[in-house]
Design an enzyme around this catalytic site. Structure first.
Site, mmCIF file in Angstrom:
data_model
loop_
_atom_site.group_PDB
_atom_site.id
_atom_site.type_symbol
_atom_site.label_atom_id
_atom_site.label_comp_id
_atom_site.label_asym_id
_atom_site.label_seq_id
_atom_site.Cartn_x
_atom_site.Cartn_y
_atom_site.Cartn_z
ATOM 1 N N GLU A 154 0.849 -1.182 0.000
ATOM 2 C CA GLU A 154 0.000 0.000 0.000
ATOM 3 C C GLU A 154 0.888 1.235 0.000
ATOM 4 O O GLU A 154 2.101 1.150 0.225
ATOM 5 C CB GLU A 154 -0.922 0.029 1.225
ATOM 6 C CG GLU A 154 -0.181 0.103 2.551
ATOM 7 C CD GLU A 154 -1.110 0.110 3.747
ATOM 8 O OE1 GLU A 154 -2.325 0.323 3.538
ATOM 9 O OE2 GLU A 154 -0.640 -0.075 4.877
ATOM 10 N N ASN A 156 0.844 4.968 1.929
ATOM 11 C CA ASN A 156 0.229 5.750 2.992
ATOM 12 C C ASN A 156 0.391 7.225 2.677
ATOM 13 O O ASN A 156 1.516 7.728 2.599
ATOM 14 C CB ASN A 156 0.888 5.442 4.339
ATOM 15 C CG ASN A 156 0.799 3.980 4.711
ATOM 16 O OD1 ASN A 156 -0.185 3.530 5.247
ATOM 17 N ND2 ASN A 156 1.847 3.220 4.393
ATOM 18 N N SER A 161 3.997 7.046 9.720
ATOM 19 C CA SER A 161 4.726 7.159 10.985
ATOM 20 C C SER A 161 6.129 6.560 10.919
ATOM 21 O O SER A 161 6.537 5.968 9.926
ATOM 22 C CB SER A 161 3.927 6.468 12.101
ATOM 23 O OG SER A 161 3.732 5.107 11.782
ATOM 24 N N LYS A 385 -9.236 -7.308 0.834
ATOM 25 C CA LYS A 385 -8.883 -6.112 1.597
ATOM 26 C C LYS A 385 -10.148 -5.285 1.823
ATOM 27 O O LYS A 385 -10.820 -4.931 0.854
ATOM 28 C CB LYS A 385 -7.863 -5.265 0.841
ATOM 29 C CG LYS A 385 -6.543 -5.951 0.575
ATOM 30 C CD LYS A 385 -5.459 -4.946 0.227
ATOM 31 C CE LYS A 385 -5.784 -4.107 -0.988
ATOM 32 N NZ LYS A 385 -4.680 -3.192 -1.340
ATOM 33 N N GLY A 390 -8.758 2.570 7.701
ATOM 34 C CA GLY A 390 -8.630 2.586 9.144
ATOM 35 C C GLY A 390 -9.459 1.552 9.872
ATOM 36 O O GLY A 390 -9.627 1.610 11.079
ATOM 37 N N ARG A 469 10.382 -3.102 8.812
ATOM 38 C CA ARG A 469 9.689 -3.666 9.968
ATOM 39 C C ARG A 469 9.661 -5.179 9.860
ATOM 40 O O ARG A 469 9.412 -5.721 8.777
ATOM 41 C CB ARG A 469 8.271 -3.128 10.064
ATOM 42 C CG ARG A 469 8.202 -1.700 10.537
ATOM 43 C CD ARG A 469 6.783 -1.183 10.598
ATOM 44 N NE ARG A 469 6.212 -1.012 9.272
ATOM 45 C CZ ARG A 469 4.991 -0.529 9.057
ATOM 46 N NH1 ARG A 469 4.220 -0.211 10.078
ATOM 47 N NH2 ARG A 469 4.548 -0.370 7.839
#
Length: 471
Positions: A154, A156, A161, A385, A390, A469
Site C-alpha cells: 500500500e 500511505n 509514521s 482487503k 482505518g 519492519r
C-alpha cells in the site's frame, strides 16, 4: 523495527545466553537514551502518561534484504510521489470512483463531502505537501525456485509514521555492528528521514505565500494534528524538535476535538487562527486516518475548517482520498495509470503492483467470473482487503472463500480482491520490553517520500528515507 543489513550476513546467528543478555542490555539502554521509545501500553500505564515509556520493539540484528530490490524500492519513490499528486488534482475522478463506496462507508463519504465542499467554495490553498510511505514485501514465486520480486502492499498518504524512529533504529544497528566489528556498519544503509521529513515541512512553511511573511514571522506555527493518548510520542516529538532546532519553526499539538473547540477561521483571510493569536501556516496530520479520531460530528467540522483554510495541509483531503485502497486498485488499470504519469513512470510503478480487482460488476478493474472462480477454488492465492480506511483486517483462506460465495451488493462494495503476496520467512530475534522473542519473521520495507507541488509545477520531490519492519 528492523534495519536493512548486508545480504551476506546471517540474520540470527547462534550465541550463548550470556552474550545475548549483554547484547540486549547494550541495545535497550541505547534505545532508551536515544529516544527509541513508545509510551507504555494502557495495561501498564492506565493513566496514559506519555513520559512512561519503553523501548520500541526491534530486531537484535539487521535483517538480510536483497540489495537490488532495496534499490528498486528507493528508485520508485519519486514516480509514486508524482502519481499521488497528479491523481489528487483530478477531483472529478476521485469523487466518481468513490461513489459506490460512500454508500456503505460513512468515513470515506465524509472525506468526499469535505472535498466537494472546499472545491465548491474554491481552494484557499493550492500548494500541496505529501509525506508518503510506500510499503513493500518480497514475493516468492508460488512454485518456488524463481527470483524474489518486489510487491507494493500500500501507499500511505496520511500520518505515515516512524520517520524519526527509523533513522534512530538504523543508528542503533550501525552502533552495534561497529562495536562488534569496526567497519561493518558501512554495509547498513542509513536513513535520513528524521532530518529530511522536518526539512520538507519547513519547505512547505516557506512556500506558503498566501500567509503574509510578516504574519509567518510573528504569529506563524506548524499545527500537528494528534490523537488523544498517543503512544508513538517520541517519533512525533523528535520531528517537532528538529523543526525548531534547525528551522526555528514552532509547533502546536491539537486533536480534532481541540481544533473544533479552540480554533476559528478568519472570515476575510481564511487563515486558521489558533489560541494565543497564532496562525497555522502548515497543518501536519498524525491523526485523522481512522474513524476513531472523529468521536463526534464536530470533529468532522474541525477537519472541514482546516481544509478551508490558507494553511498548507499534509495531506489535504484530496491527497487522503488518493491513498485509499480503491484508488490503488483502480490504478492497476494501465490506461488509467497513464493518464496521470509518463509512460516511463507508469512502467516503473506497475512493475510492483500485485493483481487487484473490484468485486463490483462493470467497474474499473472488476474481477471476471474466471478470477472469482479461481479465488474460490484456490483461496490461498488471494486475500480480501476491506475498502474502509482505518478499519478491519485482511480476510484469508476459508473465511474469504465463504465470503466470496455469499456475495451481496453490499459485500461487493466493501472489499477489494488482491493476489496474495508470498513473503519469505526468516528466523530472527525481536526484543520487546526487554524480552527476546524468537520466531519466523516477515519483513516489510517502507520508503518515505516528500513532495511539495502547486498547479504551476513541482517545488520539491525527494526520497527521504526508509523503514524496515519485522513482523
Amino acid at each position: 523495527m528492523a534495519t536493512v543489513g548486508p545480504e551476506s550476513r546471517a540474520s540470527c546467528p547462534p550465541g550463548d545466553d550470556e552474550q545475548e543478555a549483554a547484547l540486549v542490555w547494550k541495545s535497550t539502554t541505547y534505545a532508551v537514551v536515544n529516544g527509541l521509545v513508545l509510551a507504555l501500553p494502557r495495561e501498564a500505564n492506565p493513566e496514559q502518561r506519555q513520559t512512561w515509556v519503553t523501548h520500541i520493539p526491534f530486531t537484535l540484528q539487521p535483517t538480510v534484504y536483497p540489495r537490488k530490490l532495496f534499490q528498486q524500492a528507493l528508485d520508485l519513490c519519486l514516480p509514486f510521489n508524482r502519481l499521488v499528486d497528479s491523481v489528487s488534482r483530478d477531483v472529478s475522478f476521485l469523487h466518481k470512483i468513490h461513489a459506490h463506496v460512500i454508500e456503505v462507508d460513512d468515513f470515506t463519504a465524509r472525506l468526499v463531502q469535505i472535498s466537494q465542499a472546499v472545491h465548491r467554495e474554491g481552494l484557499a490553498q493550492t500548494t500541496f505537501l505529501g509525506m508518503h510511505r510506500s510499503d513493500y514485501m518480497l514475493d516468492e514465486p508460488k512454485a518456488g525456485g524463481g527470483e524474489l520480486q518486489l510487491r507494493q502492499v500500500e501507499i500511505n498518504t496520511i500520518a505515515a509514521s516512524f520517520g524519526a524512529l527509523s533513522s534512530k533504529a538504523v543508528a542503533l544497528h550501525r552502533f552495534l555492528a561497529e562495536q562488534d566489528s569496526p567497519g561493518a556498519e558501512a554495509s547498513i544503509p542509513e536513513s535520513h528521514s528524521g532530518r529530511l521529513q522536518p526539512a520538507g515541512l519547513a519547505k512547505a512553511f516557506v512556500a506558503n505565500t498566501v500567509v503574509p511573511e510578516t504574519v509567518k514571522r510573528t504569529r506563524g506555527v506548524l499545527l500537528v494534528v494528534v490523537q488523544a493518548g498517543e503512544r508513538n510520542i517520541a517519533d512525533q516529538r523528535l520531528l517537532e524538535l528538529e523543526l525548531w532546532a534547525t528551522h526555528r519553526i514552532p509547533t502546536v499539538r491539537m486533536s480534532l476535538t481541540e481544533i473544533e473547540r479552540g480554533t476559528t477561521l478568519d472570515p476575510t483571510t481564511r487563515h486558521l487562527l489558533l489560541p494565543g493569536d497564532k496562525v497555522a501556516v502548515v497543518v501536519y496530520y498524525r491523526a485523522g486516518y481512522t474513524p476513531v479520531d472523529y468521536p463526534t460530528p464536530q470533529c468532522w467540522e474541525a477537519r472541514l475548517r482546516v481544509e478551508r483554510s490558507t494553511a498548507i495541509k499534509c495531506p489535504c483531503v484530496d491527497y487522503h482520498l488518493a491513498g485509499t485502497k480503491l484508488v490503488q486498485q483502480v490504478l492497476c488499470d494501465p490506461e488509467i495509470l497513464r493518464r496521470y504519469i509518463s509512460a516511463e513512470d507508469a512502467a516503473l510503478v506497475s512493475s510492483v503492483f500485485a493483481p487487484q480487482y473490484s468485486l463490483l460488476p462493470s467497474t474499473i478493474g472488476c474481477a471476471t467470473a474466471e478470477v472469482l472462480a479461481d479465488a474460490i477454488a484456490h483461496p490461498d492465492d488471494y486475500v480480501l482487503k476491506p475498502q474502509r480506511e482505518g478499519g478491519g483486517n485482511l480476510v484469508y483462506g476459508e473465511q474469504m472463500q465463504s465470503l466470496l460465495q455469499s456475495l451481496t451488493p453490499e459485500t461487493q462494495k466493501a472489499y477489494v480482491l488482491m493476489g496474495k503476496i508470498r513473503a519469505p520467512l526468516a528466523a530472527g530475534r525481536i526484543v520487546r520490553m526487554g524480552v527476546v522473542e524468537r520466531g519466523e519473521l516477515v519483513s516489510e520495507l517502507g520508503v518515505y517520500g516528500v513532495y511539495l507541488g502547486s498547479p504551476a509545477g513541482v517545488l520539491h520531490n525527494e526520497c527521504s528515507g526508509h523503514l524496515l519492519r519485522a513482523k
